[in-house]
Design a protein around this motif. Structure first.
Motif, mmCIF file in Angstrom:
data_model
loop_
_atom_site.group_PDB
_atom_site.id
_atom_site.type_symbol
_atom_site.label_atom_id
_atom_site.label_comp_id
_atom_site.label_asym_id
_atom_site.label_seq_id
_atom_site.Cartn_x
_atom_site.Cartn_y
_atom_site.Cartn_z
ATOM 1 N N LEU A 180 43.356 55.674 46.419
ATOM 2 C CA LEU A 180 44.511 55.234 47.200
ATOM 3 C C LEU A 180 45.448 54.363 46.366
ATOM 4 C CD1 LEU A 180 42.911 54.349 50.672
ATOM 5 C CD2 LEU A 180 43.930 56.503 49.912
ATOM 6 N N LYS A 181 44.883 53.669 45.405
ATOM 7 C CA LYS A 181 45.685 52.811 44.527
ATOM 8 C C LYS A 181 46.722 53.619 43.755
ATOM 9 C CE LYS A 181 45.024 49.167 41.064
ATOM 10 N NZ LYS A 181 44.013 48.412 40.274
ATOM 11 N N LYS A 182 46.426 54.897 43.502
ATOM 12 C CA LYS A 182 47.334 55.760 42.754
ATOM 13 C C LYS A 182 48.499 56.257 43.615
ATOM 14 C CE LYS A 182 43.502 57.574 39.958
ATOM 15 N NZ LYS A 182 42.764 58.815 39.584
ATOM 16 N N LEU A 183 48.336 56.179 44.915
ATOM 17 C CA LEU A 183 49.354 56.696 45.825
ATOM 18 C C LEU A 183 50.421 55.629 46.080
ATOM 19 C CD1 LEU A 183 47.018 58.515 48.388
ATOM 20 C CD2 LEU A 183 48.041 59.418 46.281
ATOM 21 N N LYS A 184 51.675 56.066 46.143
ATOM 22 C CA LYS A 184 52.795 55.117 46.193
ATOM 23 C C LYS A 184 53.276 54.782 47.598
ATOM 24 C CE LYS A 184 54.789 58.119 43.563
ATOM 25 N NZ LYS A 184 55.725 58.914 42.722
ATOM 26 N N THR A 185 52.839 55.541 48.595
ATOM 27 C CA THR A 185 53.448 55.369 49.919
ATOM 28 C C THR A 185 52.448 55.008 51.009
ATOM 29 O OG1 THR A 185 53.269 57.744 50.384
ATOM 30 C CG2 THR A 185 55.303 56.982 49.350
ATOM 31 N N VAL A 186 51.259 54.528 50.639
ATOM 32 C CA VAL A 186 50.266 54.139 51.648
ATOM 33 C C VAL A 186 50.745 52.880 52.366
ATOM 34 C CG1 VAL A 186 47.899 53.401 52.077
ATOM 35 C CG2 VAL A 186 48.365 55.159 50.358
#
Length: 235
Positions: A180-186
């Motif tokens: 999730l850390k890699k995702l920009k829009t969480v």
């Protein structure tokens, strides 16, 4: 025409505000903790057009001023062309749109995402082998879908269900957080305790309940799992 399992007029946990929730029929996953086996069959329910769903929304629109519409299931991506048509109709009329999904698809979702304001995504497990055992399918396409949503700039709410002895392994929770850390829009993370509310449906449908004997998770177990994911995400 789309296959509609049911429509909930006043949903409050399926996106921001009060929402109309459209449950599309059909799902290829067989999650051991699924509490809606009645949504698996894509041939069940009724047929409706996007325009008919929109008209139904308008009849309650005064209640949805701070909400919108959410398409759930089943698995809404299983009816991707119809889903896209519905989202476009609502989005172009200024209505907040959300898709509640497992993300299991290998189809091009770029057109759908143009008309989607929010994706509520179940990430059930990170380990692929254990995900197959839990759901019957690989999670490769699911993780790719999450990255596609993020790269498209669409907001993500991530959901995880804690099943004691199945989805609560610390190492998998950490790996989930690092992903999730890699995702920009969480924008949100909901970690929910497993419950047995679907047991009666299995009995009525003559189905064997896969988690017979597994006790419901405590709220504290879900809170602890969320802390582990958040710690990895923020680490």
């Amino acid at each position: 025409m789309g296959k509609i399992h049911s429509i909930e007029s006043f949903g409050t946990v399926d996106g921001p505000g009060v929402r109309m929730v459209v449950f599309l029929g059909g799902c290829k996953l067989r999650c051991k903790y699924c509490h809606n086996p009645d949504t698996w069959d894509i041939h069940g329910g009724i047929e409706m057009t996007a325009a008919e769903i929109y008209e139904k929304y308008l009849s309650y629109s005064e209640f949805y001023k701070n909400g919108g519409v959410t398409f759930s299931g089943g698995e809404p991506l299983l009816q991707l062309p119809f889903l896209t048509e519905c989202l476009k109709l609502f989005h172009e009329n200024g209505i907040h749109t959300a898709v509640d999904t497992s993300g299991f698809t290998d189809s091009d979702v770029s057109e759908m995402l143009k008309y989607t304001d929010l994706v509520i995504l179940d990430i059930k497990m990170f380990d692929e082998t254990r995900h197959k055992d839990l759901t019957g399918v690989s999670n490769r396409d699911i993780l790719k879908f999450a990255e596609t949503v993020s790269n498209s700039g669409v907001d993500l709410w991530v959901r995880r269900v804690v099943v004691p002895g199945l989805t609560d392994e610390r190492a998998d929770l950490i790996k989930t957080g690092l992903f999730l850390k890699k995702l920009k829009t969480v924008k949100a993370l909901d970690v929910l305790p497993y419950h047995t509310f679907g047991l009666d449906k299995y009995n009525k449908m003559g189905l064997i309940y896969p988690l017979e004997g597994v006790l419901s998770a405590e709220k504290s177990e879900a809170e602890n799992a969320r802390e582990i994911i958040i710690s990895a995400l923020n680490g």
